[in-house]
Scaffold this motif. Structure first.
Motif, PDB file in Angstrom:
ATOM      1  N   TYR A 293       1.419  -3.546 -17.841  1.00 22.15           N
ATOM      2  CA  TYR A 293       2.535  -4.261 -18.681  1.00 22.15           C
ATOM      3  C   TYR A 293       1.802  -5.484 -19.094  1.00 22.15           C
ATOM      4  CZ  TYR A 293       5.914  -1.522 -15.821  1.00 22.15           C
ATOM      5  OH  TYR A 293       6.691  -0.510 -15.443  1.00 22.15           O
ATOM      6  N   GLY A 294       0.450  -5.694 -19.165  1.00 19.88           N
ATOM      7  CA  GLY A 294      -0.130  -6.721 -19.816  1.00 19.88           C
ATOM      8  C   GLY A 294      -0.627  -8.009 -18.982  1.00 19.88           C
TER       9      GLY A 294
ATOM     10  N   LYS B  41       3.729   2.874 -13.048  1.00 17.40           N
ATOM     11  CA  LYS B  41       2.849   1.759 -13.750  1.00 17.40           C
ATOM     12  C   LYS B  41       2.423   0.551 -12.810  1.00 17.40           C
ATOM     13  CE  LYS B  41       4.658   1.251 -17.937  1.00 17.40           C
ATOM     14  NZ  LYS B  41       4.587   0.865 -19.446  1.00 17.40           N
ATOM     15  N   ARG B  42       1.351  -0.049 -13.204  1.00 13.48           N
ATOM     16  CA  ARG B  42       0.907  -1.268 -12.197  1.00 13.48           C
ATOM     17  C   ARG B  42       0.970  -2.361 -13.171  1.00 13.48           C
ATOM     18  NH1 ARG B  42      -4.707   0.458  -9.475  1.00 13.48           N
ATOM     19  NH2 ARG B  42      -4.257  -1.058  -7.826  1.00 13.48           N
ATOM     20  N   ALA B  43       0.771  -3.493 -12.420  1.00 11.17           N
ATOM     21  CA  ALA B  43       1.225  -4.758 -13.216  1.00 11.17           C
ATOM     22  C   ALA B  43       0.104  -5.028 -14.428  1.00 11.17           C
ATOM     23  CB  ALA B  43       0.831  -6.058 -12.363  1.00 11.17           C
ATOM     24  N   ARG B  44      -1.007  -4.502 -14.244  1.00 14.56           N
ATOM     25  CA  ARG B  44      -1.936  -4.394 -15.347  1.00 14.56           C
ATOM     26  C   ARG B  44      -1.347  -3.757 -16.749  1.00 14.56           C
ATOM     27  NH1 ARG B  44      -7.163  -6.083 -16.005  1.00 14.56           N
ATOM     28  NH2 ARG B  44      -6.929  -7.249 -13.952  1.00 14.56           N
TER      29      ARG B  44
ATOM     30  N   ASN C 216       0.497  -6.176  -7.442  1.00 11.87           N
ATOM     31  CA  ASN C 216       0.528  -4.857  -7.418  1.00 11.87           C
ATOM     32  C   ASN C 216       1.541  -4.114  -6.316  1.00 11.87           C
ATOM     33  OD1 ASN C 216      -1.110  -4.368  -9.693  1.00 11.87           O
ATOM     34  ND2 ASN C 216      -2.929  -3.908  -8.577  1.00 11.87           N
ATOM     35  N   SER C 217       1.459  -4.811  -4.994  1.00  8.69           N
ATOM     36  CA  SER C 217       2.285  -4.191  -3.907  1.00  8.69           C
ATOM     37  C   SER C 217       3.727  -4.252  -4.430  1.00  8.69           C
ATOM     38  CB  SER C 217       2.059  -4.938  -2.943  1.00  8.69           C
ATOM     39  OG  SER C 217       2.828  -6.339  -2.763  1.00  8.69           O
ATOM     40  N   LEU C 218       4.130  -5.497  -5.096  1.00  7.60           N
ATOM     41  CA  LEU C 218       5.773  -5.503  -5.518  1.00  7.60           C
ATOM     42  C   LEU C 218       5.868  -4.694  -6.989  1.00  7.60           C
ATOM     43  CD1 LEU C 218       5.608  -9.358  -5.605  1.00  7.60           C
ATOM     44  CD2 LEU C 218       7.088  -8.083  -4.402  1.00  7.60           C
ATOM     45  N   PHE C 219       5.052  -4.535  -7.541  1.00  6.51           N
ATOM     46  CA  PHE C 219       5.390  -3.503  -8.789  1.00  6.51           C
ATOM     47  C   PHE C 219       5.535  -2.038  -8.382  1.00  6.51           C
ATOM     48  CE2 PHE C 219       5.257  -5.018 -13.277  1.00  6.51           C
ATOM     49  CZ  PHE C 219       5.027  -6.644 -12.800  1.00  6.51           C
ATOM     50  N   ALA C 220       4.738  -1.770  -7.207  1.00  3.61           N
ATOM     51  CA  ALA C 220       4.717  -0.269  -6.807  1.00  3.61           C
ATOM     52  C   ALA C 220       5.767  -0.042  -5.632  1.00  3.61           C
ATOM     53  CB  ALA C 220       3.543   0.217  -6.043  1.00  3.61           C
ATOM     54  N   ALA C 221       6.303  -1.131  -5.067  1.00  4.64           N
ATOM     55  CA  ALA C 221       7.197  -0.777  -4.102  1.00  4.64           C
ATOM     56  C   ALA C 221       8.681  -0.357  -4.577  1.00  4.64           C
ATOM     57  CB  ALA C 221       7.219  -2.357  -3.356  1.00  4.64           C
TER      58      ALA C 221
END
Lengths: 351, 351, 351, 351
Positions: free
Chosen positions: A6-7, A1-4, A320-325
């Motif tokens: 999560y809201g 899941k990407r940042a978006r 997004n880079s942080l959420f995916a890493a």
């Protein structure tokens, strides 16, 4: 899941279909991840402005230097001529030479470039030397060509991939991130896409929420932590924009970085490379006796929407880079944890 | 009450005594507010780097252009020589000439400047033409001299005062704002002070909270609102920093602006003027046969703390300008409301 | 007689009809010479890019800073937006404010500019304080407007006129000079015109002949003479060239200055302002809902001829200023002799 | 014999002992000439700012871009940090990557650089693709290291050597050239040294004499000849000058190039890299807790002599490259003749 998911929504404009740089029609992204044994954690990411022979059909381009402690290759020619003639290569600090060689190899692979004797390869980098045996220079020109050749449109892999394999951001595992914005038709309907390689520090803010501070992990907290590192940012647009206005868009990308809490510290190589894919603005290598270029370009007065889009897409791409890493262990046993998303959500729900 | 008094803290570093640019020792600020009849709503704000004859004892200085739709006077000489030799004057767009004349008049008022035949006055401006009859050019050189001569240390008046009398920011009444940060002793103990003249747009964020969006007032909301306008930012520090590193600090001020939701729109003149008050770095006008200057300056490696301080102080100074400004009616009956602080607090308490 | 009439030819390209900036169609030049009593020896020179309302129909423009010890007004906006919206005003160092006021007055004199509240006047200067009572600030906005309104095409007065009234060059009387080059049809047939205000030093060379050295008058000869001073250079072309390539042409003007023996000394304000008169490249003030500009512009590959033309015309314009200037006595009884043409011809005949 | 031995003297200042960049104490130059079979005509030239570990003891440095159609590596970091941390490498256009690899290899060869993970190698280039099989990329990192390791002080080989092996200048065989100027003691007694790699065109002028025109060989003569090509210029000085004033000196080098008739054509990569060897200005890699650097540097007011020295030494260095170069046959049987010195002397004697 990407940042978006999560809201978080990062501003007031809306993303394109993929919420990725590939929403800009024709742009392709390829990754070559180089992981070997315990110590090699690096790679290459290539961004192609269009699907054809870029050297023969150059695109308008510009570079902005947020903080220049870095080795970005190709800047002065982009600045002088206002165009980009190769894929944009991202890799690690000590592999810029491999990036140049690979970019030349790729350019020479086109039969119609047989007589070409000068190629300006744009290569950006960040330093992954904490997780990666960077002094070993494990990226080879063949990895660069492989990244370019694997490039495709559609969804873009984020996190520990390609040039983001070994990077660190705000003390968490960083990596590749991407996002896009599509302007409403009344503002031209153009798309702006951003891709980042995150490897920098500061006081992390997620869509305004001061997570670094709340979580107690930020630059200078104990006068010890370094905010050093770098961020490479690539901005693409289908808007018909030449180099001067591309440079203005590039400057706004650093404003997006600022909103994540980045401070462009002394040791950071924070660069933005921007280009336009507008077909009417292509610059032919062989002018073929044609002295004049007929170009249709956006009036200055209509740029502000593109500025806002650049800021928002950059902010979201970084997050997004942080959420995916994901967690990574590498060189000398060094470990870096991913962003603790549960903690993020906890603080978010208090909002 | 200032933003901080309501609980906003803008980052992780602490302000100086006054939370103002005057926390940088020696810096003085003077305002001349020019309000006449129904239509004149303008003025001058002067920032003095030190209490002496600035022309004879120049200070290291630098300028950064965030977006150059503006008339800042004096840039190229500051860039070439690395120093500033007059007070920094802020006023309205069409009064830059008055600013220059006033700056020359002031410089000529010192007997020891009797032979001076060249003065590089630094004059910044924003456009207050909505509330002010700007075409009337109501600021006179005498107003400029008055602003300089009234300059003092200590608390700085914010809001509808001096060069901020007629400005608009994020659709609310803008004006003058100021803030400072003092680095911990371990990071050198230096102070960074910022003063802003706010007249720009975007999507207002207050210490991360997206107030513009929540309140429904922001750029492009209906594809109608303009984000245009400008922001003049003055950065002072007592850290011994020469022009190159001052320029790097100046670049960070735009990162602070970004955190308030500013987008540096096409029509914006967003400029940063930075200087150091370090006594050891003064540049004498009359070198008196002394070919060498002995200077003690900060190593690049120690700059990052100053960068963070600049970002935080700029963000807070901008928000301070909004908290201090009050409703204003002016030219052609135009009205601009102050930031509705009650609404801000409502959204804040939900956090 | 001008330098060319004595047999100097400065390169390999040919001048236009007037050998003046006015050979670029539409360009007009006006002088207002301000001589009063024993001490006032100054003035204004205005260059108009076209005969219409420049604010409503802006021209592509660029600025290059050779050495920035000067007060050129208007640079950052020209750089940001890539255009010029007023006549270019040249005057003395302490009259830049008068230049701005006059430029605004002129712009406001057009009924269709009634709602204009922001004008970026480009004003250059050199310091005529040896022959002129510069501290008296004798140039008034009305002089500026008069210079603009007297502008015409055709032959341009050179030497002790307008902004060149009180200037000094290589120790001789300097002033206004102009020259042009017309490219052969095979290279596009474009015209480049240059106008200079000469007030600088070095080791004078006339079409290669080291006159300063032969005559024994040059900078540092006795470790005493100053090479200080300034040179304002205005470059016009009818070639369809936007700001990036105009800036490249502007850079070449300093190469032309170099060929006269100028050294761009520390105290020099050596600036080049370049613009294109190509009608297809005009930028309308009121974009009137038109988001796109259709422009036809020269391919980079065809720029080199324009570069050579700029170098040659600048070199010749500077020498022309010296040949045209005459002895002048001014402020505090200071006297400056004209270039001794007889001596020049003596050395020339030895060639 | 060098140009000066035939009676040309290029200005009013005097050269140092070797009339070479090595007159600046501590500077060393090394060449690696790469000639193989019929087609390989290229090489490497390395300039070392001092004899020690340059990475550990960086020198103040600056870059100026005369015309940026080139691939100079390392610019943005030099600009940001104001220093140079490796030897300066010159080679051919497609061997910049080899230059970077070699520069890293050399830096890693010092035991005290064991932990270094980021190296900013400065690599300049010109295109020798007419005489050299440039697409073969025959320069290897080992050649680069060999050039560095062979560096020495004293006389410098000029002409067809190192990075000048295959270059062409004004249609004649170009190559490496060098020259220096020593200021009189009254002006500080400093030395300025210049080394060039000449590969550009225009209308050749030798100490003012328009040889290209007289001999009938120059750019655009038949609207056919290209003036393209490039010139790399390295400027060294022992004067205590930091990056801002080094950049100003670098700008003057292009003025020296202009005096030889160069026009910085569209296709030219004309770059200047300048550095100071002053020991008091070294920047330690390891600041070792020392926050402040104590530096003694030249006041702006004393820079003009260094500017003149830079102009003169650059002019002479370029002409020296032509006098030293010899006929060369290379790739695809291409032949380039050396400057016909007899013809030069014939025209000279007519002077």
């Amino acid at each position: 899941k990407r940042a978006r998911d999560y809201g978080f929504d990062f501003g007031v404009l809306h993303p394109g279909q993929w919420n990725a740089i590939t929403d800009v029609q024709g742009v392709k992204v390829g990754h070559q991840t180089v992981i070997k044994g315990d110590s090699v954690r690096t790679g290459v990411t290539a961004i192609l402005p269009h699907a054809g022979n870029i050297f023969q059909e150059k695109v308008p381009g510009a570079v902005h230097v947020g903080n220049g402690f870095g080795k970005l290759a190709g800047t002065t020619q982009v600045e002088e001529l206002g165009n980009i003639e190769t894929p944009i290569i991202l890799t690690n600090t000590l592999s810029v030479a491999a990036g140049i060689e690979g970019g030349i190899d790729y350019t020479f692979s086109f039969p119609e470039n047989d007589e070409v004797r000068s190629v300006n390869v744009v290569v950006g980098e960040t330093n992954d030397g904490y997780l990666n045996d960077i002094r070993g220079r494990h990226v080879k020109p063949t990895d660069v060509v492989a990244a370019i050749q694997s490039a495709k449109t559609g969804m873009v892999k984020e996190g520990n991939v390609g040039a983001g394999t070994g990077t660190i951001c705000f003390g968490f595992k960083g990596g590749i991130g991407t996002s896009s914005r599509k302007l409403p038709e009344e503002l031209g309907g153009y798309t702006v896409g951003v891709l980042v390689q995150t490897n920098f520090g500061g006081v992390l803010q997620i869509d305004g929420m001061p997570f670094g501070k709340l979580y107690g992990q930020y630059a200078f907290k104990n006068q010890l932590e370094s905010a050093d590192g770098s961020c490479m940012i690539v901005v693409a647009t289908d808007a018909p924009v030449l180099e001067r206005n591309l440079k203005r868009m590039a400057k706004r990308a650093i404003m997006g970085l600022a909103k994540t809490g980045g401070i462009a510290s002394n040791g950071s190589g924070d660069y933005v490379v921007a280009f336009s894919t507008a077909e009417g603005l292509r610059i032919p290598y062989d002018s073929d006796g044609k002295e004049l270029l007929e170009q249709s370009m956006i009036n200055n007065d209509y740029m502000s929407g593109l500025f806002l889009a650049t800021i928002e897409a950059t902010e979201e791409a970084i997050i997004n880079s942080l959420f995916a890493a994901q967690d990574m262990t590498g060189h000398q046993g060094h470990q870096v944890k991913a962003l603790p998303i549960e903690e993020v959500l906890k603080h978010m729900s208090k909002d």
